[in-house]
Design an enzyme around this catalytic site. Structure first.
Site, PDB file in Angstrom:
ATOM      1  N   HIS A 186      48.170  45.487  37.587  1.00  0.00           N
ATOM      2  CA  HIS A 186      49.075  45.835  38.682  1.00  0.00           C
ATOM      3  C   HIS A 186      49.740  47.183  38.412  1.00  0.00           C
ATOM      4  CE1 HIS A 186      48.942  42.541  41.439  1.00  0.00           C
ATOM      5  NE2 HIS A 186      49.317  41.634  40.571  1.00  0.00           N
ATOM      6  N   HIS A 246      46.239  41.005  33.670  1.00  0.00           N
ATOM      7  CA  HIS A 246      46.426  41.016  35.137  1.00  0.00           C
ATOM      8  C   HIS A 246      47.677  41.811  35.505  1.00  0.00           C
ATOM      9  CE1 HIS A 246      46.699  39.249  39.266  1.00  0.00           C
ATOM     10  NE2 HIS A 246      47.988  39.355  39.022  1.00  0.00           N
ATOM     11  N   GLU A 247      48.764  41.592  34.789  1.00  0.00           N
ATOM     12  CA  GLU A 247      50.002  42.311  35.091  1.00  0.00           C
ATOM     13  C   GLU A 247      49.878  43.795  34.772  1.00  0.00           C
ATOM     14  OE1 GLU A 247      52.006  40.908  36.887  1.00  0.00           O
ATOM     15  OE2 GLU A 247      51.306  38.856  36.600  1.00  0.00           O
ATOM     16  N   GLU A 262      46.230  41.430  44.835  1.00  0.00           N
ATOM     17  CA  GLU A 262      46.003  40.376  43.848  1.00  0.00           C
ATOM     18  C   GLU A 262      44.530  40.305  43.457  1.00  0.00           C
ATOM     19  OE1 GLU A 262      48.070  38.485  42.073  1.00  0.00           O
ATOM     20  OE2 GLU A 262      49.697  39.596  43.003  1.00  0.00           O
TER      21      GLU A 262
END
Length: 286
Positions: free
Chosen positions: A136, A132-133, A210
């Site tokens: 980003h 997930h990071e 997100e």
């Protein structure tokens, strides 16, 4: 460019426009120029220094392969899958489980994990969080959200200036100077309406990114299940444990809101509803 990306850039444009509007209402042409310089300065400063500031504020320490071989190796493997340069890896000395990414571009990125998240999650869940990071970073969300937070902060500051000016009667004259501010209307908009609008716009930027990072992260990890399970556990922990290094200025960066609260607080959260995030992830299984 994706729909989410287009929406985010439009929202950033609206935030910048809001700063210019406040400047014009408070000081006419002079105020507009000052606000423009402020907006450009904030964007430039955020671009070059936001990662260093946020990492320093958390007390994070960089780790190398010899310090944490499993964590470093996991991030390196996921970065290869995502076709990204290897980011710097940091560990935050906090028990509350959480994580964030920072950096102005993939070549200057970092991912940070609290000690708590390394202890609390299993391998699949931690991979989901790390993916997930990295998502980003891949989607260049960090710079967008940082600029949004900086612009929103500038709007709050200008609103405080408006309240101060109103208190001391700086706008008591009916005759504005050449193209001058908006008088009483300017005070009302700058002091009340603008901060609310800025908060809503910042929330819109953060929430849309997100959802996109969840979807991209699931693709990088190869499954949405680990991230979905991690989000459920992290959300529960966020309501029990305080992340001491987090603040209103940095809360939007974390994978789950470290300042979670119930009731009205959730309406103004920079993070989407956790139930909806998990639902969307689990739908990706089919």
């Amino acid at each position: 460019m994706s729909t989410n990306s287009i929406k985010s850039f439009l929202l950033l444009g609206l935030l910048t426009g809001l700063i210019l509007l406040i400047g014009n209402l408070l000081g006419g042409t002079t105020g507009l120029v000052i606000a423009l310089v402020l907006a450009v300065g904030i964007n430039g400063y955020s671009y070059w220094y936001s990662d260093k500031i946020v990492l320093a504020s958390t007390g994070a320490s960089e780790v190398l392969p010899e310090h944490a071989p499993e964590l470093y190796g996991m991030v390196a493997d996921l970065a290869r899958r995502a076709n990204l340069p290897m980011p710097r890896v940091y560990v935050i000395p906090e028990d509350a489980p959480n994580a964030f990414a920072t950096g102005r571009n993939p070549e200057n990125a970092a991912v940070a994990f609290t000690e708590g998240i390394l202890h609390d999650l299993n391998r699949e869940e931690l991979e989901g969080v790390a993916a997930h990071e990295l998502a980003h970073i891949k989607n260049r969300d960090i710079l967008l959200s940082t600029i949004a937070a900086s612009l929103a902060g500038a709007i709050m500051y200008l609103a405080q200036m408006a309240q101060f000016a109103a208190f001391f009667g700086a706008y008591g004259r009916d005759d504005d100077e050449e193209g001058g501010g908006g008088g009483l209307l300017g005070i009302i908009v700058a002091a009340i309406v603008a901060p609310i609008a800025a908060t809503l716009l910042q929330m819109a930027v953060s929430r849309s990114r997100e959802y996109l990072a969840d979807a991209t992260g699931a693709q990088i990890a190869g499954t949405p299940v680990g991230l979905a399970n991690a989000l459920h556990r992290l959300d529960e922990a966020a309501h029990r444990e305080e992340l001491h290094c987090a603040s209103e200025a940095t809360a939007h960066m974390y994978i789950v809101n470290p300042l979670s609260g119930g009731g009205m607080a959730n309406l103004f959260s920079t993070h989407p509803p956790m139930e909806e995030r998990i639902r969307r992830l689990m739908e990706m299984r089919y």
